[in-house]
Scaffold this active site. Structure first.
Site, PDB file in Angstrom:
ATOM      1  N   TYR A   1       0.730  -1.310   0.013  1.00  0.00           N
ATOM      2  CA  TYR A   1      -0.094   0.145   0.064  1.00  0.00           C
ATOM      3  C   TYR A   1       0.829   1.330  -0.013  1.00  0.00           C
ATOM      4  O   TYR A   1       0.278   2.187   0.141  1.00  0.00           O
ATOM      5  CB  TYR A   1      -1.037   0.166   1.081  1.00  0.00           C
ATOM      6  CG  TYR A   1      -2.082  -1.217   1.085  1.00  0.00           C
ATOM      7  CD1 TYR A   1      -2.017  -1.828  -0.084  1.00  0.00           C
ATOM      8  CD2 TYR A   1      -2.965  -0.871   1.991  1.00  0.00           C
ATOM      9  CE1 TYR A   1      -2.917  -2.927  -0.004  1.00  0.00           C
ATOM     10  CE2 TYR A   1      -4.167  -1.985   1.848  1.00  0.00           C
ATOM     11  CZ  TYR A   1      -4.114  -2.900   0.953  1.00  0.00           C
ATOM     12  OH  TYR A   1      -5.181  -4.035   0.852  1.00  0.00           O
TER      13      TYR A   1
ATOM     14  N   LYS B   1       3.079 -15.313   2.742  1.00  0.00           N
ATOM     15  CA  LYS B   1       2.881 -16.265   1.538  1.00  0.00           C
ATOM     16  C   LYS B   1       4.305 -16.693   1.028  1.00  0.00           C
ATOM     17  O   LYS B   1       4.680 -16.266   0.065  1.00  0.00           O
ATOM     18  CB  LYS B   1       2.024 -15.479   0.756  1.00  0.00           C
ATOM     19  CG  LYS B   1       1.550 -16.214  -0.689  1.00  0.00           C
ATOM     20  CD  LYS B   1       0.650 -17.486  -0.224  1.00  0.00           C
ATOM     21  CE  LYS B   1       0.215 -18.615  -1.799  1.00  0.00           C
ATOM     22  NZ  LYS B   1      -0.235 -19.685  -1.144  1.00  0.00           N
TER      23      LYS B   1
ATOM     24  N   ASP C   1      -3.636 -18.488   2.593  1.00  0.00           N
ATOM     25  CA  ASP C   1      -4.605 -19.183   1.948  1.00  0.00           C
ATOM     26  C   ASP C   1      -5.092 -20.140   2.944  1.00  0.00           C
ATOM     27  O   ASP C   1      -6.474 -20.440   3.421  1.00  0.00           O
ATOM     28  CB  ASP C   1      -4.393 -20.078   0.526  1.00  0.00           C
ATOM     29  CG  ASP C   1      -2.916 -20.457   0.687  1.00  0.00           C
ATOM     30  OD1 ASP C   1      -2.152 -20.342   1.624  1.00  0.00           O
ATOM     31  OD2 ASP C   1      -2.728 -21.428  -0.190  1.00  0.00           O
TER      32      ASP C   1
ATOM     33  N   ASP D   1      -5.527  -6.673   5.704  1.00  0.00           N
ATOM     34  CA  ASP D   1      -6.563  -5.634   5.417  1.00  0.00           C
ATOM     35  C   ASP D   1      -7.740  -6.834   4.918  1.00  0.00           C
ATOM     36  O   ASP D   1      -8.870  -6.730   5.121  1.00  0.00           O
ATOM     37  CB  ASP D   1      -6.456  -5.084   4.063  1.00  0.00           C
ATOM     38  CG  ASP D   1      -7.122  -3.919   3.743  1.00  0.00           C
ATOM     39  OD1 ASP D   1      -8.299  -3.861   4.298  1.00  0.00           O
ATOM     40  OD2 ASP D   1      -7.195  -3.234   2.651  1.00  0.00           O
TER      41      ASP D   1
ATOM     42  N   ASP E   1     -11.492  -8.171   7.104  1.00  0.00           N
ATOM     43  CA  ASP E   1     -12.883  -8.139   6.630  1.00  0.00           C
ATOM     44  C   ASP E   1     -13.373  -9.389   6.911  1.00  0.00           C
ATOM     45  O   ASP E   1     -14.746  -9.483   7.261  1.00  0.00           O
ATOM     46  CB  ASP E   1     -12.878  -7.620   5.086  1.00  0.00           C
ATOM     47  CG  ASP E   1     -13.295  -6.352   4.886  1.00  0.00           C
ATOM     48  OD1 ASP E   1     -12.602  -5.411   5.855  1.00  0.00           O
ATOM     49  OD2 ASP E   1     -13.656  -5.998   3.768  1.00  0.00           O
TER      50      ASP E   1
END
Ligand code: ATP
Length: 337
Positions: free
Chosen positions: A126, A173, A206, A230, A234
């Site tokens: 970001y 990851k 994942d 982020d 959610d």
């Protein structure tokens, strides 16, 4: 206070109402930072407002964004500037289930959800580095850099250990993104070694998404990058009742600076109709007073929210039929009782 745009304008006044009822003896000042001001003056945060924000003990923020301002410089110039320039490197996103009816999970024993996503807030994908080459042609190339620093990764993992009671799960990851993942893995091992009393576990992002849906009760603290945090937060918000009630804190534990905001955005589909849930902002105000050292006040606010939710005295998204300001009043009433 920076209510800013859309739903933010409705929820911040409710959070302030609750803070006053809880006995918060603060000086509140509302700053005119929003899409109207940006369209009028062309500046996301004027210099005098910036001075006030940089000097404030805490910032209570609403939500930024407006369909009239597609310009990404507006979002970057308000929220990302605050996060980056005040170096608010810790983004805390708790998820706690206050009432069984809010859980989408069928199995009751998996509904003991009380976890914290500790999201790195100042680096990663970001930071806005990269570019578009041969834009608009069939040969276009778009590059979005993922920036990870030794200091940035180390300090966010360290903070996760500071707040964990039981276990820290590090999510990355590193099997596919080996450069950034390698740095995360090395810092993770270093910091974990210094905290032998806390259990540790590593999950690829994942697998973490899968485990969060399968059995969120297994998690205490999850630490991860800006992008993964982020996304996963959610998901965790939906596990406990949705975007309307999810709070967050953006803090720098070293300088004490902090910005507190609901996880939700401007919710243009429901903004301005009295339908917006103020609980996310109210719980964010609770995190703010906790950060400022008023622990009893923070517990009182959370207790009042839990009781209002359990009684069904809340907005429609969490099963009630109250308006935004009535839902704020339901929390206030419990603080006064
Ligand atoms: P933005 O572009 O500002 O992020 P958005 O609508 O894309 O806005 P959110 O504001 O996070 O993203 O909201 C996603 C959806 O969740 C909204 O469309 C709305 O239906 C619901 N929602 C968000 N916030 C609330 C809230 N406080 N109360 C009730 N529902 C909400």
């Amino acid at each position: 206070m920076v209510p800013c745009d859309g739903a933010g304008k409705e929820v911040v006044p409710e959070a302030v109402k609750v803070l006053r009822a809880a006995g918060a003896d603060f000086e509140f000042e509302e700053l005119d930072i929003n899409a109207d001001a940006y369209l009028r003056d062309g500046v996301p945060i004027p210099a005098d407002a910036w001075k006030k924000l940089a000097a404030a003990d805490a910032i209570l923020f609403g939500a930024v964004g407006d369909p009239r301002v597609p310009d990404p410089n507006y979002l970057a110039g308000v929220l990302l500037r605050l996060r980056f320039e005040l170096d608010l490197y810790v983004n805390l996103r708790p998820a706690k289930l206050y009432d069984d009816r809010l859980s989408p999970l069928r199995r009751e024993e998996r509904r003991h959800i009380d976890l914290m996503v500790v999201r790195e807030n100042t680096e990663g994908a970001y930071v806005g580095m990269g570019g578009r080459f041969k834009k608009g042609t069939a040969d276009e190339v778009a590059i979005q850099e993922d920036v990870n620093t030794h200091l940035g990764v180390m300090r966010i993992i360290e903070h996760a250990f500071q707040i964990a009671k039981n276990e820290v799960v590090m999510v990355d990851k590193s099997n596919a993104m080996t450069f950034a993942g390698g740095l995360w893995q090395e810092r993770w091992k270093d910091v974990a070694r210094a905290h032998p009393a806390i259990k540790t576990r590593h999950l690829f992002v994942d697998a973490a998404a899968m485990q969060l849906v399968k059995d969120p009760s297994q998690f205490d603290v999850i630490v991860t990058s800006n992008l993964f945090g982020d996304v996963l937060s959610d998901l965790t918000a939906e596990l406990v009742g949705g975007m309307g009630i999810a709070p967050s804190a953006n803090i720098n534990p070293k300088t004490g600076r902090g910005l507190f905001e609901p996880v939700h955005g401007t919710a243009p589909d429901i903004a301005g109709k009295g339908l917006v849930n103020p609980i996310g902002a109210i719980l964010s105000a609770g995190m703010m007073v906790q950060h400022l050292g008023h622990h009893e006040m923070a517990s009182a606010i959370e207790g009042a929210v839990e009781s209002a939710i359990r009684a069904g005295e809340c907005t429609r998204d969490v099963g009630g039929n109250l308006s935004t300001s009535q839902a704020g009043d339901a929390v206030v009433k419990r603080l006064r009782d």
